[in-house]
Enzyme design. Structure first.
Site, PDB file in Angstrom:
ATOM      1  N   ARG A 108      53.664  54.179  36.927  1.00  0.00           N
ATOM      2  CA  ARG A 108      52.760  53.459  38.073  1.00  0.00           C
ATOM      3  C   ARG A 108      52.318  52.077  38.037  1.00  0.00           C
ATOM      4  NH1 ARG A 108      50.004  58.614  38.423  1.00  0.00           N
ATOM      5  NH2 ARG A 108      51.101  59.925  39.769  1.00  0.00           N
ATOM      6  N   LYS A 130      58.674  38.921  43.574  1.00  0.00           N
ATOM      7  CA  LYS A 130      59.631  40.077  44.248  1.00  0.00           C
ATOM      8  C   LYS A 130      60.560  40.577  43.345  1.00  0.00           C
ATOM      9  CE  LYS A 130      60.139  37.876  48.612  1.00  0.00           C
ATOM     10  NZ  LYS A 130      61.275  37.041  49.554  1.00  0.00           N
ATOM     11  N   GLU A 172      69.931  26.368  44.592  1.00  0.00           N
ATOM     12  CA  GLU A 172      68.367  26.525  44.803  1.00  0.00           C
ATOM     13  C   GLU A 172      67.768  25.352  44.623  1.00  0.00           C
ATOM     14  OE1 GLU A 172      67.302  29.343  46.068  1.00  0.00           O
ATOM     15  OE2 GLU A 172      69.013  30.808  45.589  1.00  0.00           O
ATOM     16  N   LYS A 214      58.506  26.083  44.086  1.00  0.00           N
ATOM     17  CA  LYS A 214      58.411  27.416  44.403  1.00  0.00           C
ATOM     18  C   LYS A 214      56.955  28.089  44.187  1.00  0.00           C
ATOM     19  CE  LYS A 214      60.407  31.913  44.567  1.00  0.00           C
ATOM     20  NZ  LYS A 214      61.537  32.864  44.408  1.00  0.00           N
ATOM     21  N   GLU A 224      55.111  36.750  52.160  1.00  0.00           N
ATOM     22  CA  GLU A 224      55.915  36.465  53.005  1.00  0.00           C
ATOM     23  C   GLU A 224      55.421  36.519  54.576  1.00  0.00           C
ATOM     24  OE1 GLU A 224      59.744  36.561  51.557  1.00  0.00           O
ATOM     25  OE2 GLU A 224      60.964  36.429  53.468  1.00  0.00           O
ATOM     26  N   ARG A 228      56.145  31.207  52.917  1.00  0.00           N
ATOM     27  CA  ARG A 228      57.244  31.436  52.110  1.00  0.00           C
ATOM     28  C   ARG A 228      58.517  31.959  52.646  1.00  0.00           C
ATOM     29  NH1 ARG A 228      56.465  35.953  46.906  1.00  0.00           N
ATOM     30  NH2 ARG A 228      58.671  35.716  46.427  1.00  0.00           N
ATOM     31  N   ASN A 232      63.820  31.013  52.169  1.00  0.00           N
ATOM     32  CA  ASN A 232      65.180  32.054  52.696  1.00  0.00           C
ATOM     33  C   ASN A 232      66.115  30.807  53.137  1.00  0.00           C
ATOM     34  OD1 ASN A 232      64.154  34.538  51.890  1.00  0.00           O
ATOM     35  ND2 ASN A 232      62.803  34.453  53.563  1.00  0.00           N
ATOM     36  N   HIS A 235      69.715  31.585  53.239  1.00  0.00           N
ATOM     37  CA  HIS A 235      69.982  32.969  52.709  1.00  0.00           C
ATOM     38  C   HIS A 235      70.400  34.025  53.656  1.00  0.00           C
ATOM     39  CE1 HIS A 235      68.543  31.239  48.894  1.00  0.00           C
ATOM     40  NE2 HIS A 235      68.408  32.365  48.356  1.00  0.00           N
ATOM     41  N   HIS A 239      73.446  35.560  52.180  1.00  0.00           N
ATOM     42  CA  HIS A 239      73.449  37.029  51.524  1.00  0.00           C
ATOM     43  C   HIS A 239      74.395  37.874  52.257  1.00  0.00           C
ATOM     44  CE1 HIS A 239      69.042  37.350  49.763  1.00  0.00           C
ATOM     45  NE2 HIS A 239      69.944  36.908  48.771  1.00  0.00           N
ATOM     46  N   HIS A 249      76.092  33.625  43.962  1.00  0.00           N
ATOM     47  CA  HIS A 249      74.822  33.533  45.064  1.00  0.00           C
ATOM     48  C   HIS A 249      74.843  32.075  45.385  1.00  0.00           C
ATOM     49  CE1 HIS A 249      70.866  34.185  46.535  1.00  0.00           C
ATOM     50  NE2 HIS A 249      70.336  33.243  45.840  1.00  0.00           N
TER      51      HIS A 249
HETATM   52  N1  GLY Z   1      61.689  37.385  42.309  1.00  0.00           N
HETATM   53  C1  GLY Z   1      61.989  36.122  42.994  1.00  0.00           C
HETATM   54  C2  GLY Z   1      61.114  35.891  44.085  1.00  0.00           C
HETATM   55  O1  GLY Z   1      59.893  36.587  43.942  1.00  0.00           O
HETATM   56  O2  GLY Z   1      61.128  35.235  45.138  1.00  0.00           O
END
Ligand code: GLY
Length: 339
Positions: A108, A130, A172, A214, A224, A228, A232, A235, A239, A249
């Site tokens: 957990r 993320k 990026e 970032k 997000e 945030r 993207n 993207h 993607h 990528h």
């Molecule tokens: N791990 C990449 C992000 O959080 O954007």
């Protein structure tokens, strides 16, 4: 050792810029730490893993799946890892994503940190919290948002980075310049990838400047809901292209950025598409591609940025000023069909 602590909503991340993996033992106890890396990084830097418990994975995005997470979990259980264990992802985006994901679900949730080894990892993938895996063609469909306890930079890992990985990272970096930093965009126009690669000081400064762009965006909007989303940029189409075609990528989001500029021209009167396309090409990235519009749109509709029949699309008002606009899927389908 100089560290910078960044606070997020419920946690903080200690950032150790330009440190070296030799300092890792001052941050986490080797006896209760497991490093996770891939064969490329491990084989090129075996000596750096000496005296650390290490799990070595097969390299590649195709391994960023639940089966790999299950295999790591089984190895952790065999190693008798417990809730005091720290996981450290030493690698590019695939490794940091899967490490953060496993650390978020094992027992957990256990502590984790990152040592990004690719340019993309340094400026993007290791930052933001993320963590996740892909499911079929859907990238990062399953995952968590949980910040690493620490991020340590060791620029020596860049010495073994292949050229295409440098280009991935610059995609990026150009994205950051487009959405947030017009001065960075101009600096990039006046330099070449070769110049950055050959000058330690300029690549260090570039990495730190981009990591901070970032981090600041994520600090303002960790989950997000607004700001945030700017990250993207490129993207959405990117993607969808990445999962349908043989593209890296960086290549996929570069094409995505150019098409986002075209959409920006229609919806935000953006006038500098060709300047963005030229910068991408200057860094060996593709600006355009022919692709099956319907196929890409069908995948794109499943994007996490969709909310019912609307897509939150990142556009540019000008270079350095990204904005998020909600576009109906019908309108988006028509625009993409006409691109
Ligand atoms: N791990 C990449 C992000 O959080 O954007």
């Amino acid at each position: 050792m100089k560290k910078i602590t960044f606070r997020f909503s419920g946690s903080s991340t200690d950032f150790y810029p330009a440190y070296g993996i030799s300092h890792l033992k001052e941050i986490t106890d080797p006896l209760t730490t497991v490093l996770i890396t891939d064969e490329h990084v491990y084989n090129a830097h075996t000596q750096r893993f000496k005296n650390w418990n290490t799990i070595v994975l097969k390299p590649g995005e195709e391994y960023k799946v639940q089966a790999t997470a299950d295999a790591i979990i089984e190895q952790l259980a065999e190693m008798e890892a417990d809730r005091k264990t720290t996981l450290v992802g030493v690698g590019g985006g695939v490794i940091t994503d899967i490490t953060g994901y496993v650390a978020s679900i094992y027992m957990r949730g256990i502590r984790f940190g990152f040592i990004p080894t690719s340019l993309l990892g340094l400026v993007d993938a290791s930052i933001g919290g993320k963590n996740g895996i892909d499911v079929g063609v859907y990238k990062n469909m399953i995952g968590t948002i949980r910040q690493p306890s620490f991020i340590l930079h060791d620029m020596v890992f860049l010495n073994s980075l292949p050229q295409p990985e440098w280009e991935n990272g610059f995609a990026e970096i150009i994205k950051h310049a487009c959405i947030k930093d017009a001065a960075l965009f101009a600096e990039l126009e006046n330099k070449t990838l070769k110049q950055y690669r050959s000058r330690q000081k300029s690549i260090c400064e570039l990495v730190q400047r981009n990591a901070l762009i970032k981090i600041k965006v994520v600090q303002k909007d960790e989950f997000e809901k607004g700001e945030r989303r700017l990250l993207n940029f490129g993207h959405t189409i990117g993607h969808a292209l990445e999962t349908q075609y043989e593209l890296s990528h960086g290549q996929a989001i570069s094409i995505g950025m150019t098409y986002a500029c075209h959409i920006s021209r229609q919806l935000c009167r953006f006038k500098q598409t060709e300047r963005v396309a030229a910068l991408l090409q200057q860094y060996n990235l593709p600006a355009y591609a022919s692709f099956d519009r319907q196929k890409v749109f069908d995948v794109l509709k499943m994007d996490k940025k969709r909310e019912k029949k609307e897509m939150n699309y990142v556009l540019l008002e000008s270079i350095g000023k990204g904005v998020v606009k909600s576009i109906s899927l019908d309108q988006l389908g028509k625009i993409i069909g006409d691109l």
